[in-house]
Design a protein around this motif. Structure first.
Motif, PDB file in Angstrom:
ATOM      1  N   THR A  32       0.821  -1.215   0.000  1.00 12.14           N
ATOM      2  CA  THR A  32       0.000   0.000   0.000  1.00 12.14           C
ATOM      3  C   THR A  32       0.856   1.266   0.000  1.00 12.14           C
ATOM      4  OG1 THR A  32      -0.199   0.114   2.425  1.00 12.14           O
ATOM      5  CG2 THR A  32      -1.861  -1.187   1.239  1.00 12.14           C
ATOM      6  N   TYR A  36       0.671   5.355  -2.000  1.00  4.14           N
ATOM      7  CA  TYR A  36       0.926   6.717  -1.497  1.00  4.14           C
ATOM      8  C   TYR A  36       2.091   7.349  -2.262  1.00  4.14           C
ATOM      9  CZ  TYR A  36      -2.469   5.727   2.050  1.00  4.14           C
ATOM     10  OH  TYR A  36      -3.657   5.419   2.671  1.00  4.14           O
ATOM     11  N   ARG A  37       3.065   6.512  -2.588  1.00  7.58           N
ATOM     12  CA  ARG A  37       4.191   7.011  -3.388  1.00  7.58           C
ATOM     13  C   ARG A  37       3.707   7.450  -4.772  1.00  7.58           C
ATOM     14  NH1 ARG A  37       9.541   5.380  -1.711  1.00  7.58           N
ATOM     15  NH2 ARG A  37       9.389   4.649   0.427  1.00  7.58           N
ATOM     16  N   SER A  96       5.937  11.016  -0.084  1.00  9.94           N
ATOM     17  CA  SER A  96       4.776  10.128   0.121  1.00  9.94           C
ATOM     18  C   SER A  96       4.306  10.205   1.574  1.00  9.94           C
ATOM     19  CB  SER A  96       5.116   8.690  -0.263  1.00  9.94           C
ATOM     20  OG  SER A  96       6.234   8.226   0.467  1.00  9.94           O
ATOM     21  N   SER A  97       5.248  10.347   2.496  1.00  8.31           N
ATOM     22  CA  SER A  97       4.881  10.493   3.899  1.00  8.31           C
ATOM     23  C   SER A  97       4.070  11.787   4.068  1.00  8.31           C
ATOM     24  CB  SER A  97       6.152  10.513   4.747  1.00  8.31           C
ATOM     25  OG  SER A  97       5.849  10.628   6.105  1.00  8.31           O
ATOM     26  N   SER A 100       0.528  11.522   2.468  1.00 11.18           N
ATOM     27  CA  SER A 100      -0.341  10.521   3.105  1.00 11.18           C
ATOM     28  C   SER A 100      -1.133  11.106   4.282  1.00 11.18           C
ATOM     29  CB  SER A 100       0.492   9.323   3.570  1.00 11.18           C
ATOM     30  OG  SER A 100       1.283   9.667   4.687  1.00 11.18           O
ATOM     31  N   ARG A 106      -6.189   9.560   1.574  1.00 12.07           N
ATOM     32  CA  ARG A 106      -6.410   8.294   2.295  1.00 12.07           C
ATOM     33  C   ARG A 106      -7.760   7.679   1.932  1.00 12.07           C
ATOM     34  NH1 ARG A 106      -2.136   7.724   5.417  1.00 12.07           N
ATOM     35  NH2 ARG A 106      -2.865   5.624   5.804  1.00 12.07           N
ATOM     36  N   GLY A 126       1.503  -1.811   5.439  1.00 12.09           N
ATOM     37  CA  GLY A 126       1.411  -0.354   5.424  1.00 12.09           C
ATOM     38  C   GLY A 126       1.539   0.214   6.816  1.00 12.09           C
ATOM     39  N   ARG A 127       0.704   1.253   7.106  1.00 15.28           N
ATOM     40  CA  ARG A 127       0.749   1.906   8.410  1.00 15.28           C
ATOM     41  C   ARG A 127      -0.602   1.800   9.130  1.00 15.28           C
ATOM     42  NH1 ARG A 127       4.632   2.307   5.772  1.00 15.28           N
ATOM     43  NH2 ARG A 127       6.451   3.671   5.971  1.00 15.28           N
ATOM     44  N   ASP A 128      -1.685   1.655   8.330  1.00 13.17           N
ATOM     45  CA  ASP A 128      -3.042   1.675   8.895  1.00 13.17           C
ATOM     46  C   ASP A 128      -3.830   0.430   8.509  1.00 13.17           C
ATOM     47  OD1 ASP A 128      -3.140   2.142   6.187  1.00 13.17           O
ATOM     48  OD2 ASP A 128      -4.796   3.567   6.315  1.00 13.17           O
ATOM     49  N   ARG A 177      10.599  10.256   9.463  1.00  8.68           N
ATOM     50  CA  ARG A 177       9.413   9.577   8.901  1.00  8.68           C
ATOM     51  C   ARG A 177       8.629   8.852   9.993  1.00  8.68           C
ATOM     52  NH1 ARG A 177       8.655   6.121   4.008  1.00  8.68           N
ATOM     53  NH2 ARG A 177      10.775   5.327   4.072  1.00  8.68           N
ATOM     54  N   ASP A 181       4.750   9.689  10.461  1.00  9.57           N
ATOM     55  CA  ASP A 181       3.750   8.642  10.225  1.00  9.57           C
ATOM     56  C   ASP A 181       2.988   8.267  11.498  1.00  9.57           C
ATOM     57  OD1 ASP A 181       4.648   8.666   7.634  1.00  9.57           O
ATOM     58  OD2 ASP A 181       5.825   6.820   7.784  1.00  9.57           O
ATOM     59  N   ARG A 184       0.549  11.934  12.766  1.00 13.27           N
ATOM     60  CA  ARG A 184      -0.451  12.649  11.959  1.00 13.27           C
ATOM     61  C   ARG A 184      -1.843  12.392  12.530  1.00 13.27           C
ATOM     62  NH1 ARG A 184       0.694   8.342   7.362  1.00 13.27           N
ATOM     63  NH2 ARG A 184      -0.789   6.775   8.041  1.00 13.27           N
TER      64      ARG A 184
HETATM   65  O1   DC Z   1       5.928   1.834   3.128  1.00 13.31           O
HETATM   66  P1   DC Z   1       6.467   3.012   2.302  1.00 13.31           P
HETATM   67  O2   DC Z   1       7.737   3.590   2.835  1.00 13.31           O
HETATM   68  O3   DC Z   1       6.570   2.694   0.841  1.00 13.31           O
HETATM   69  O4   DC Z   1       5.329   4.137   2.449  1.00 13.31           O
HETATM   70  C1   DC Z   1       5.511   5.454   1.986  1.00 13.31           C
HETATM   71  C2   DC Z   1       4.710   6.413   2.861  1.00 13.31           C
HETATM   72  O5   DC Z   1       3.296   6.204   2.665  1.00 13.31           O
HETATM   73  C3   DC Z   1       4.928   6.260   4.367  1.00 13.31           C
HETATM   74  O6   DC Z   1       5.912   7.150   4.860  1.00 13.31           O
HETATM   75  C4   DC Z   1       3.586   6.571   4.978  1.00 13.31           C
HETATM   76  C5   DC Z   1       2.591   6.339   3.879  1.00 13.31           C
HETATM   77  N1   DC Z   1       1.743   5.154   4.076  1.00 13.31           N
HETATM   78  C6   DC Z   1       0.583   5.320   4.797  1.00 13.31           C
HETATM   79  O7   DC Z   1       0.327   6.406   5.303  1.00 13.31           O
HETATM   80  N2   DC Z   1      -0.277   4.283   4.926  1.00 13.31           N
HETATM   81  C7   DC Z   1      -0.007   3.085   4.380  1.00 13.31           C
HETATM   82  N3   DC Z   1      -0.893   2.093   4.519  1.00 13.31           N
HETATM   83  C8   DC Z   1       1.205   2.896   3.661  1.00 13.31           C
HETATM   84  C9   DC Z   1       2.067   3.953   3.544  1.00 13.31           C
END
Ligand code: DC
Length: 219
Positions: A32, A36-37, A96-97, A100, A106, A126-128, A177, A181, A184
């Motif tokens: 994922t 965002y990238r 991308s950070s 996002s 989102r 991912g993050r979420d 980062r 991340d 936010r």
């Molecule tokens: O995993 P990555 O480094 O390729 O992700 C790039 C940015 O995208 C990361 O700094 C935060 C965001 N991101 C996000 O907010 N939610 C996700 N599910 C995946 C990535």
């Protein structure tokens, strides 16, 4: 059909793990972060600052982001252009950070991710993912490692590719980062109470894979 959700900070090896899991289990992997990238790539290609929410809003509804698979490898397209390599450039990480953070971004990407996960077995990272995208996933993991360990791994990767490495800068980027991340307002990186916490600071990628596979009954 089942889903595996993996969250964790930057540079912890989530995608290496998720790819290996998908391969072993014969299921689809969705990175994922690449989505965002891709959004950040679009903003930069239009000369838009990823932090500028009002200007980001002007293209988000119309931009076409497509995820495709070639020989099992994920590719990502923005309005028909393959940006799979371009989104890996160093400056795209921060961009991308930044992008996002915005709700409009989102909302669109989470809907796409849920759609992809709705009709097949998947592993998403991912993050979420454990908190927002697939809170009811059958398997939920939070992969972490100390920032210094992640920076060392990143430095080694870059050195192996022949780059001159500034360790302090790599560590600073990772810490920045992490802060971005997890602080936010929209869907910050969080450890949900029902996720298995895996600290990989002292584990190899192969050890992490075997450990996680131990939880998966569908193998
Ligand atoms: O995993 P990555 O480094 O390729 O992700 C790039 C940015 O995208 C990361 O700094 C935060 C965001 N991101 C996000 O907010 N939610 C996700 N599910 C995946 C990535």
């Amino acid at each position: 059909m089942y889903s595996i959700a993996i969250d964790g900070p930057s540079g912890v090896g989530k995608s290496t793990l998720a790819k290996a899991l998908a391969k072993r289990l014969g299921i689809t992997y969705l990175d994922t972060g690449a989505m965002y990238r891709a959004m950040a790539w679009k903003a930069l290609s239009l000369g838009i600052d990823p932090n500028d929410e009002e200007r980001v809003k002007t293209f988000v509804d119309d931009v076409k982001i497509e995820v495709k698979y070639k020989d099992g490898v994920q590719q990502i397209f923005v309005d028909g252009t393959d940006v799979s390599l371009a989104i890996r450039e160093h400056h795209m990480s921060k961009a991308s950070s930044d992008i996002s953070r915005h709700n409009c971004v989102r909302t669109k990407l989470v809907a796409m991710q849920r759609e992809i996960a709705s009709n097949q077995s998947v592993v998403l990272d991912g993050r979420d993912i454990t908190s927002v995208v697939l809170p009811h996933a059958e398997y939920k993991f939070f992969l972490t490692a100390k920032a210094e360990v992640r920076a060392e791994r990143r430095a080694k990767e870059l050195e192996a590719k022949g780059n001159v490495v500034d360790f302090a800068k790599i560590l600073k980027d990772i810490e920045e980062r992490d802060y971005n991340d997890s602080h936010r307002a929209n869907s910050p990186l969080t450890l949900t109470p029902d996720s298995v916490l895996v600290d990989s600071s002292n584990m190899t990628a192969a050890e992490v894979l075997e450990y996680i596979l131990g939880f998966i009954k569908e193998e």
